[in-house]
Design an enzyme around this catalytic site. Structure first.
Site, PDB file in Angstrom:
ATOM      1  N   SER A 118       5.126  46.391  38.291  1.00 62.23           N
ATOM      2  CA  SER A 118       4.749  47.167  36.727  1.00 62.23           C
ATOM      3  C   SER A 118       3.331  46.872  35.885  1.00 62.23           C
ATOM      4  CB  SER A 118       5.944  47.455  36.288  1.00 62.23           C
ATOM      5  OG  SER A 118       6.251  46.074  35.576  1.00 62.23           O
TER       6      SER A 118
ATOM      7  N   MET B  50       3.432  39.602  39.168  1.00 57.45           N
ATOM      8  CA  MET B  50       2.559  40.004  40.747  1.00 57.45           C
ATOM      9  C   MET B  50       3.167  39.629  41.340  1.00 57.45           C
ATOM     10  SD  MET B  50      -1.851  39.250  39.835  1.00 57.45           S
ATOM     11  CE  MET B  50      -1.154  36.886  39.882  1.00 57.45           C
ATOM     12  N   SER B  51       3.385  40.283  42.971  1.00 55.03           N
ATOM     13  CA  SER B  51       3.752  39.472  44.107  1.00 55.03           C
ATOM     14  C   SER B  51       4.682  38.417  44.354  1.00 55.03           C
ATOM     15  CB  SER B  51       3.296  40.311  45.210  1.00 55.03           C
ATOM     16  OG  SER B  51       3.774  40.188  46.290  1.00 55.03           O
ATOM     17  N   GLY B  52       5.259  37.344  44.352  1.00 55.98           N
ATOM     18  CA  GLY B  52       5.718  36.957  45.115  1.00 55.98           C
ATOM     19  C   GLY B  52       5.556  35.604  43.813  1.00 55.98           C
ATOM     20  N   ALA B  53       5.504  36.337  42.892  1.00 62.03           N
ATOM     21  CA  ALA B  53       6.190  35.301  41.274  1.00 62.03           C
ATOM     22  C   ALA B  53       7.625  35.186  40.493  1.00 62.03           C
ATOM     23  CB  ALA B  53       5.625  36.306  39.961  1.00 62.03           C
ATOM     24  N   GLY B  54       8.091  35.644  41.582  1.00 63.05           N
ATOM     25  CA  GLY B  54       9.564  35.895  41.556  1.00 63.05           C
ATOM     26  C   GLY B  54      10.774  36.447  41.377  1.00 63.05           C
ATOM     27  N   LYS B  55      10.414  37.500  40.756  1.00 60.17           N
ATOM     28  CA  LYS B  55      10.623  38.702  40.408  1.00 60.17           C
ATOM     29  C   LYS B  55      12.470  39.271  40.978  1.00 60.17           C
ATOM     30  CE  LYS B  55       7.522  41.845  40.745  1.00 60.17           C
ATOM     31  NZ  LYS B  55       7.190  41.158  41.550  1.00 60.17           N
ATOM     32  N   SER B  56      12.411  38.598  42.028  1.00 61.03           N
ATOM     33  CA  SER B  56      13.440  39.436  42.835  1.00 61.03           C
ATOM     34  C   SER B  56      14.109  37.925  42.541  1.00 61.03           C
ATOM     35  CB  SER B  56      13.122  39.440  43.933  1.00 61.03           C
ATOM     36  OG  SER B  56      12.919  40.213  44.901  1.00 61.03           O
TER      37      SER B  56
HETATM   38  N1  LIG Z   1      -1.460  46.866  47.606  1.00 56.94           N
HETATM   39  C1  LIG Z   1       0.000  46.159  47.243  1.00 56.94           C
HETATM   40  N2  LIG Z   1       0.291  45.477  45.547  1.00 56.94           N
HETATM   41  C2  LIG Z   1       0.869  44.653  45.768  1.00 56.94           C
HETATM   42  N3  LIG Z   1       2.382  44.747  46.096  1.00 56.94           N
HETATM   43  C3  LIG Z   1       1.612  45.418  48.165  1.00 56.94           C
HETATM   44  C4  LIG Z   1       0.737  46.612  47.739  1.00 56.94           C
HETATM   45  N4  LIG Z   1       1.348  47.002  49.711  1.00 56.94           N
HETATM   46  C5  LIG Z   1       3.050  46.733  48.978  1.00 56.94           C
HETATM   47  N5  LIG Z   1       2.842  45.898  48.604  1.00 56.94           N
HETATM   48  C6  LIG Z   1       4.316  45.168  48.888  1.00 56.94           C
HETATM   49  O1  LIG Z   1       5.644  46.368  47.435  1.00 56.94           O
HETATM   50  C7  LIG Z   1       5.652  45.607  46.913  1.00 56.94           C
HETATM   51  C8  LIG Z   1       5.524  45.806  45.624  1.00 56.94           C
HETATM   52  O2  LIG Z   1       6.507  47.263  44.318  1.00 56.94           O
HETATM   53  P1  LIG Z   1       6.368  47.473  43.296  1.00 56.94           P
HETATM   54  O3  LIG Z   1       7.332  48.988  43.535  1.00 56.94           O
HETATM   55  O4  LIG Z   1       6.943  46.530  42.505  1.00 56.94           O
HETATM   56  O5  LIG Z   1       5.100  48.077  43.010  1.00 56.94           O
HETATM   57  S1  LIG Z   1       4.412  48.210  41.609  1.00 56.94           S
HETATM   58  O6  LIG Z   1       5.693  48.336  40.162  1.00 56.94           O
HETATM   59  O7  LIG Z   1       4.248  50.402  41.534  1.00 56.94           O
HETATM   60  O8  LIG Z   1       2.994  48.433  40.893  1.00 56.94           O
HETATM   61  C9  LIG Z   1       5.496  44.025  46.802  1.00 56.94           C
HETATM   62  O9  LIG Z   1       6.333  43.314  46.501  1.00 56.94           O
HETATM   63  P2  LIG Z   1       6.880  42.200  45.267  1.00 56.94           P
HETATM   64  O10 LIG Z   1       6.088  40.710  46.704  1.00 56.94           O
HETATM   65  O11 LIG Z   1       9.234  41.691  45.734  1.00 56.94           O
HETATM   66  O12 LIG Z   1       6.001  41.583  43.799  1.00 56.94           O
HETATM   67  C10 LIG Z   1       5.037  43.903  47.986  1.00 56.94           C
HETATM   68  O13 LIG Z   1       5.372  43.645  49.184  1.00 56.94           O
HETATM   69  N1  LIG Z   2      10.628  28.738  39.061  1.00 56.25           N
HETATM   70  C1  LIG Z   2      11.223  30.038  39.635  1.00 56.25           C
HETATM   71  N2  LIG Z   2      11.219  31.080  39.521  1.00 56.25           N
HETATM   72  C2  LIG Z   2      11.694  32.300  40.223  1.00 56.25           C
HETATM   73  N3  LIG Z   2      11.354  32.001  41.793  1.00 56.25           N
HETATM   74  C3  LIG Z   2      10.571  30.868  42.263  1.00 56.25           C
HETATM   75  C4  LIG Z   2       9.764  29.714  40.672  1.00 56.25           C
HETATM   76  N4  LIG Z   2       9.841  28.655  41.488  1.00 56.25           N
HETATM   77  C5  LIG Z   2       9.395  29.281  42.796  1.00 56.25           C
HETATM   78  N5  LIG Z   2       9.900  30.001  43.571  1.00 56.25           N
HETATM   79  C6  LIG Z   2      10.319  31.028  44.194  1.00 56.25           C
HETATM   80  O1  LIG Z   2       8.883  31.886  45.104  1.00 56.25           O
HETATM   81  C7  LIG Z   2      10.039  32.943  45.478  1.00 56.25           C
HETATM   82  C8  LIG Z   2       9.495  34.107  44.937  1.00 56.25           C
HETATM   83  O2  LIG Z   2       9.536  35.482  45.180  1.00 56.25           O
HETATM   84  P1  LIG Z   2      10.098  36.194  44.786  1.00 56.25           P
HETATM   85  O3  LIG Z   2      11.260  36.195  43.804  1.00 56.25           O
HETATM   86  O4  LIG Z   2      10.447  37.218  46.242  1.00 56.25           O
HETATM   87  O5  LIG Z   2       8.764  37.151  43.897  1.00 56.25           O
HETATM   88  P2  LIG Z   2       8.629  38.747  43.674  1.00 56.25           P
HETATM   89  O6  LIG Z   2       9.561  39.303  43.942  1.00 56.25           O
HETATM   90  O7  LIG Z   2       8.080  38.304  42.571  1.00 56.25           O
HETATM   91  O8  LIG Z   2       8.004  39.690  45.067  1.00 56.25           O
HETATM   92  C9  LIG Z   2      10.847  32.117  46.320  1.00 56.25           C
HETATM   93  O9  LIG Z   2      10.544  31.741  47.503  1.00 56.25           O
HETATM   94  C10 LIG Z   2      11.195  31.503  45.211  1.00 56.25           C
HETATM   95  O10 LIG Z   2      11.912  30.713  45.817  1.00 56.25           O
END
Ligand SMILES: Nc1ncnc2c1ncn2[C@@H]1O[C@H](COP(=O)(O)OS(=O)(=O)O)[C@@H](OP(=O)(O)O)[C@H]1O
Ligand SMILES: Nc1ncnc2c1ncn2[C@@H]1O[C@H](COP(=O)(O)OP(=O)(O)O)[C@@H](O)[C@H]1O
Length: 186
Positions: free
Chosen positions: A86, A14-20
């Protein structure tokens, strides 16, 4: 630089999980010793998938495109790392099947964190907006996320450090013979 077999390391979560965070760190470890390309979700949406939204059809199309580019690169001995949410199992299974058919090793890395942890973390402030109803179809809040059933790697980003997660990912690549020896010491 030593020639290595290509592979696809597919992050999902999920968003913010740590993929980047994790994919960037893994790419940084690998890049001095082998060819590596990172297809980050945000960058892909700026170029390759520009104009796509977040409906199921658009997300599936996004994943299909990333899978295609990943396969093209991996066929040329590039270690490809992808980092899109994804969210749909069927889409991930489809890209896995196509990679496997092409003889490309495919490893799924599930970056897992509880929704509570993600809301508390809320790096981009998106959960606050999504919970307030300002972002429709937001993954995990108002749109589905289907966790992988048997990923090659699971990183609990709410329970382990970035360094521990990266090391486990490198270990898995090493076990599969996909890691150049010099990166093994990282
Ligand atoms: N509705 C909604 N749901 C989830 N995420 C949203 C949405 N709208 C915008 N964003 C932003 O877009 C990033 C996710 O895009 P992705 O290409 O990874 O998504 S997907 O795989 O096509 O589902 C995601 O980035 P990450 O936070 O890095 O995951 C969000 O910043
Ligand atoms: N074990 C960990 N693995 C990855 N990110 C972590 C972890 N612990 C804390 N974090 C923090 O969680 C956030 C994840 O953000 P980000 O990598 O942008 O997520 P995503 O790409 O899934 O949206 C970052 O601020 C990162 O420092």
């Amino acid at each position: 630089m030593q020639q290595r077999p290509g592979f696809i390391l597919w992050f999902t979560g999920m968003s913010g999980a740590g993929k980047s965070t994790l994919s960037t760190a893994v790419a940084r470890q690998l890049s001095p010793v082998q060819r590596v390309e990172l297809l980050d979700g945000d960058e892909v949406r700026t170029y390759l998938s520009r104009g796509l939204g977040f409906s199921r059809a658009d997300r599936e199309e996004n994943v299909r495109r990333i899978g295609y580019v990943a396969r093209v690169l991996a066929k040329h001995e590039v270690g490809v790392i992808t980092a899109a949410i994804s969210p749909y199992k069927s889409s991930r299974d489809e890209v896995r099947a196509l990679a496997t058919q092409a003889g490309i090793p495919f490893l799924e890395c599930y970056v897992q964190a509880s929704l509570d942890a993600l809301i508390a973390r809320d790096v981009k402030g998106l959960y606050k907006k999504a919970l307030a109803g300002e972002i429709p179809h937001f993954t995990g809040v108002s749109d589905p996320y289907e966790p992988p059933e048997s990923p090659e790697i699971t990183v609990r980003s709410d329970a382990e450090t970035v360094e521990a997660g990266v090391e486990r990912i490198l270990d898995t690549l090493r076990d599969r013979g996909l890691l150049a020896p010099a990166a093994s010491a990282a």
